[in-house]
Design a protein around this motif. Structure first.
Motif, PDB file in Angstrom:
ATOM      1  N   HIS A  45     -36.114  27.813  28.170  1.00 31.37           N
ATOM      2  CA  HIS A  45     -35.019  28.717  27.784  1.00 31.37           C
ATOM      3  C   HIS A  45     -35.579  30.098  27.423  1.00 31.37           C
ATOM      4  CE1 HIS A  45     -30.836  29.460  26.192  1.00 31.37           C
ATOM      5  NE2 HIS A  45     -31.508  30.550  25.846  1.00 31.37           N
ATOM      6  N   HIS A  47     -35.499  34.624  28.725  1.00 28.65           N
ATOM      7  CA  HIS A  47     -34.726  35.684  29.397  1.00 28.65           C
ATOM      8  C   HIS A  47     -35.652  36.784  29.904  1.00 28.65           C
ATOM      9  CE1 HIS A  47     -30.875  34.128  27.883  1.00 28.65           C
ATOM     10  NE2 HIS A  47     -31.559  33.840  26.790  1.00 28.65           N
ATOM     11  N   LYS A 163     -24.974  26.981  33.046  1.00 28.91           N
ATOM     12  CA  LYS A 163     -25.135  27.553  31.700  1.00 28.91           C
ATOM     13  C   LYS A 163     -23.764  27.936  31.190  1.00 28.91           C
ATOM     14  CE  LYS A 163     -26.980  29.735  28.086  1.00 28.91           C
ATOM     15  NZ  LYS A 163     -27.716  30.983  28.027  1.00 28.91           N
ATOM     16  N   HIS A 224     -30.179  25.751  21.380  1.00 30.89           N
ATOM     17  CA  HIS A 224     -30.286  26.279  20.011  1.00 30.89           C
ATOM     18  C   HIS A 224     -30.018  25.194  18.960  1.00 30.89           C
ATOM     19  CE1 HIS A 224     -30.458  29.857  22.309  1.00 30.89           C
ATOM     20  NE2 HIS A 224     -29.182  30.154  22.318  1.00 30.89           N
ATOM     21  N   ASP A 278     -36.602  31.510  23.712  1.00 30.54           N
ATOM     22  CA  ASP A 278     -35.427  32.382  23.843  1.00 30.54           C
ATOM     23  C   ASP A 278     -35.879  33.845  23.706  1.00 30.54           C
ATOM     24  OD1 ASP A 278     -32.783  33.022  24.226  1.00 30.54           O
ATOM     25  OD2 ASP A 278     -32.169  32.645  22.160  1.00 30.54           O
TER      26      ASP A 278
HETATM   27 ZN    ZN Z   1     -30.833  32.471  25.298  1.00 32.29          ZN
END
Ligand code: ZN
Length: 337
Positions: A45, A47, A163, A224, A278
């Motif tokens: 996970h 970005h 997602k 999360h 993340d």
């Molecule tokens: Zn994220």
């Protein structure tokens, strides 16, 4: 001649069926399908680009691909050198999902990169396009199924997971619609569902809806999950089959992560844990893309800490290699009849 034709028809039909049925052990990257055993260590996970401008204003001309690539490349190169081979990019549509950018970075770094289909409802639906309020779950699912069959926005690049995102408390009607659409799309595509969720209340409500739709919790990644401080909820969800994504790792949270992972290990549930940061990312709303956070903590700090806690190489391999490849394998997961 007629005999040959009679023989050919069932063979052709069988061929067509396998084209629509997901193959076992396959993971979809931005460079096409890859066998699940060949993906090495994962980050599940992260970005590269996120644009928070909102669904009503977003467009691909808000960022220059060359600038994003220049900024992201050294961080991707760094984790590749640390042993990461597969990188899940979790930026959804209407938040800056850019499959061609990801393909370009996959080609230049040699990392396998995975993108997604779906819609992100968290933050009060700021990233939900107007059509999603009108359409049914079936109509939304159809859009996601089409992307998984033909590729995203004419690029031919296919998503490797679904997602979605929901807000913290009880699920709103539109967020119920998102998880229902994800269930319908899963039953057709076999793509795993990663849902930005946070606390336990919306996690268990989503798992309940999946079950009502006939989808096993094994198709659900509780994204999360570290936001839930009652760790018994991690155990309960993992026992139902869901993946527990502890994905906000950073240098100052290492001990919290060791505690959460130990708790799952003590309950024989290490096989349901996914780990990530993340981190990233280029933000077009900030000068020069803003501060970019790297992805090295897992490899440089957490794994050595787990070794100090007497985790075996087999257990480390379970966390970095086996769990992610099982979670992201294309496979329809139904509730047992
Ligand atoms: Zn994220």
């Amino acid at each position: 001649m007629r005999k040959i034709l009679l023989f050919a028809i069932p063979v052709l039909l069988a061929y067509c069926q396998c084209k629509t049925t997901p193959e076992k052990g396959i993971i979809m990257t931005v460079n096409g399908p890859v066998s699940s055993e060949k993906l090495g260590s994962w980050l599940t996970h992260e970005h590269i680009l996120v644009d928070f401008i909102g669904a009503d204003s977003i467009s691909n001309d808000r960022w220059k691909k060359s600038e994003v690539i220049e900024k992201a490349f050294p961080y991707l190169q760094q984790v590749k050198e640390l042993g990461c081979q597969t990188f899940v990019e979790c930026t959804p549509d209407f938040l800056g999902r850019d499959p061609l950018l990801l393909k370009s970075l996959s080609d230049s770094t040699g990392l396998n990169i995975i993108t997604n289909t779906g819609l992100y409802g968290a933050r009060n639906n700021k990233f939900i396009p107007a059509y999603a309020f009108e359409e049914t779950a079936e109509q939304l699912a159809k859009r996601w199924i089409t992307e998984s069959e033909t590729g995203i926005d004419g690029t031919g690049i296919k998503p490797g997971f679904i997602k979605i995102g929901v807000d913290n408390g009880n699920l709103s009607e539109i967020h119920k619609k998102l998880i229902t659409a994800a269930a319908i799309a899963h039953l057709k595509t076999g793509l795993v569902i990663a849902s930005h969720t946070g606390p336990a209340i919306p996690a268990f409500e989503q798992i309940e809806i999946l079950k009502q739709e006939g989808v096993s919790p094994e198709a659900f990644i509780w994204v999360h999950a570290q936001s839930e401080k009652d760790f018994s909820k991690h155990i309960k969800a993992a026992q139902s089959g869901a993946w527990i994504s502890l994905d906000g790792l950073s240098d100052n949270k290492l001990q919290d992560y060791v505690k959460m992972i130990n708790n799952l290990k003590d309950n024989n549930l290490l096989n349901k844990v996914l780990l990530s940061h993340d981190a990233g990312w280029y933000d077009p709303g900030k000068e020069n893309g803003g501060n970019y956070r790297g992805y090295a903590t897992l490899f440089e700090k957490l794994i050595p800490l787990l070794r100090n806690e007497n985790y075996s190489e087999k257990e480390i391999n379970q966390l970095l290699v086996i769990n992610p490849s099982q979670a992201f394998t294309i496979k329809i997961r139904k509730v047992p009849q």
